[in-house]
Write a protein that holds these residues in place. Structure first.
Motif, PDB file in Angstrom:
ATOM      1  N   GLN A  52     -30.289 -19.830  47.227  1.00  0.00           N
ATOM      2  CA  GLN A  52     -31.594 -20.332  47.637  1.00  0.00           C
ATOM      3  C   GLN A  52     -32.545 -19.185  47.961  1.00  0.00           C
ATOM      4  OE1 GLN A  52     -30.159 -22.616  50.991  1.00  0.00           O
ATOM      5  NE2 GLN A  52     -30.420 -24.553  49.894  1.00  0.00           N
ATOM      6  N   LEU A  55     -33.986 -17.351  44.878  1.00  0.00           N
ATOM      7  CA  LEU A  55     -35.038 -18.092  44.181  1.00  0.00           C
ATOM      8  C   LEU A  55     -36.402 -17.923  44.846  1.00  0.00           C
ATOM      9  CD1 LEU A  55     -33.170 -21.430  43.346  1.00  0.00           C
ATOM     10  CD2 LEU A  55     -33.912 -19.663  41.726  1.00  0.00           C
ATOM     11  N   ARG A  56     -36.406 -17.596  46.130  1.00  0.00           N
ATOM     12  CA  ARG A  56     -37.655 -17.495  46.889  1.00  0.00           C
ATOM     13  C   ARG A  56     -37.949 -16.059  47.335  1.00  0.00           C
ATOM     14  NH1 ARG A  56     -36.835 -21.230  51.846  1.00  0.00           N
ATOM     15  NH2 ARG A  56     -38.918 -20.396  52.280  1.00  0.00           N
ATOM     16  N   THR A  58     -39.601 -13.347  46.541  1.00  0.00           N
ATOM     17  CA  THR A  58     -40.918 -12.716  46.687  1.00  0.00           C
ATOM     18  C   THR A  58     -41.795 -13.419  47.709  1.00  0.00           C
ATOM     19  OG1 THR A  58     -41.750 -14.021  44.820  1.00  0.00           O
ATOM     20  CG2 THR A  58     -40.887 -11.806  44.339  1.00  0.00           C
ATOM     21  N   ASP A  59     -41.372 -14.598  48.183  1.00  0.00           N
ATOM     22  CA  ASP A  59     -42.164 -15.349  49.166  1.00  0.00           C
ATOM     23  C   ASP A  59     -41.666 -15.169  50.591  1.00  0.00           C
ATOM     24  OD1 ASP A  59     -43.649 -16.475  47.047  1.00  0.00           O
ATOM     25  OD2 ASP A  59     -42.131 -18.028  46.769  1.00  0.00           O
ATOM     26  N   LEU A  60     -40.535 -14.517  50.771  1.00  0.00           N
ATOM     27  CA  LEU A  60     -39.911 -14.444  52.085  1.00  0.00           C
ATOM     28  C   LEU A  60     -40.192 -13.110  52.762  1.00  0.00           C
ATOM     29  CD1 LEU A  60     -36.439 -15.998  51.153  1.00  0.00           C
ATOM     30  CD2 LEU A  60     -38.163 -17.061  52.615  1.00  0.00           C
TER      31      LEU A  60
END
Length: 302
Positions: A52, A55-56, A58-60
């Motif tokens: 999980q 998959l995220r 670059t946003d975290l």
């Protein structure tokens, strides 16, 4: 001497993807899998599965608790003890410093058991009904077997009450508690096996490290020595356990023991002297890893 993780974060002004890249560079000082270690620590800090998180990525943002976790890893503490989790077979296990960290090499034992009983079913015989794990630790071996053999019940035995608490907790988490039993007992006790009965499958990863063996720093400093060391030649516990197997195996039953990669011949000799046949299995790295014992004299192969 490593730099504290706080100095690493000061150099990385971007998101988690940047932090992981920098962290992996520094973890290479202590780890052969630095990127994986960084990802596992970050996922745990975020409360996410690794898949999980990736998959995220670059946003975290970098979670604050990753600083302390990275410092601990830089001091050679194993990732599994930092996160309290370890994957084994198809299970997600809780681990603590009271138990050895289950390793992929030990999955060889489960492979041997599954293949044997699949072969038995092919000729009309049944799978194992009753299992025993000697020195169960986290419960990894017996719980993996219960997962593989849904009609079986299993007994885990250990001399450590703290280890048994971990094993019980894992059984409960995995929904395997109704089919499991846990016994606090040491095989150094003279009558340790007298009331256990017979089993279709006995599985064990006993201590087998030589007393003066050099170990990786994270093993020597953090993992329980009582579960590692077994005398000058690493054979002390095999000498106790193997002679009991012939009376503890049910007809058609097998025992599968993990061994050090230089110990196959010596342990096979112990088995032969106890009326057992032996077959050897190598792990994925090609090293001798497991011995399968059954009633009747035979030759070591594999």
């Amino acid at each position: 001497m490593h730099r504290p993780a706080s100095t690493l974060w000061a150099e990385v002004m971007g998101n988690l993807a940047d932090t992981l890249r920098e962290t992996a560079i520094h973890l290479a000082e202590v780890s052969t899998t630095p990127r994986l270690d960084a990802e596992l620590l970050a996922a745990h800090a975020l409360g996410l599965e690794r898949s999980q998180m990736l998959l995220r990525l670059t946003d975290l943002e970098t979670p604050p608790s990753l600083t302390d976790m990275t410092d601990r890893r830089l001091r050679n503490e194993p990732v599994a003890y930092i996160t309290g989790r370890q994957a084994f077979w198809d299970l997600d296990l809780v681990v603590t410093p009271d138990v050895l960290i289950p390793r992929a090499d030990s999955e060889t034992l489960i492979d041997v058991a599954v293949e044997y009983f699949q072969g038995a079913k092919a000729v009309g015989e049944t799978g194992p009904a009753r299992l025993l794990d000697l020195g169960t630790g986290s419960g990894a071996l017996v719980l993996a077997c219960l997962s593989a053999f849904p009609d079986a019940s299993g007994v885990g035995m250990d001399a450590s009450s703290a280890a048994l608490a971990v094993a019980r907790a894992n059984a409960a988490r995995l929904g395997l508690e109704p089919r499991s039993q846990w016994i606090h007992r040491s095989w150094t006790d003279p009558a340790w096996s007298s009331d256990l009965g017979q089993f279709d499958l006995i599985i064990s990863n006993p201590p087998y490290v030589e007393t003066d063996a050099g170990l990786d720093a994270m093993v020597a400093a953090y993992e329980p020595h009582a579960a590692l060391f077994a005398g000058p030649d690493g054979l002390d516990d095999y000498r106790i356990l193997v002679p009991h197997l012939s009376s503890m195996l049910s007809p058609g039953g097998i025992a599968v023991f993990e061994i050090g990669h230089t110990q196959a011949e010596a342990v096979s000799d112990l088995a032969s002297n106890s009326g057992l046949s032996t077959e050897m299995r190598r792990d994925l790295a090609g090293k001798p890893r497991a011995l399968r014992f059954s009633l009747g004299i035979g030759d070591m192969n594999g």
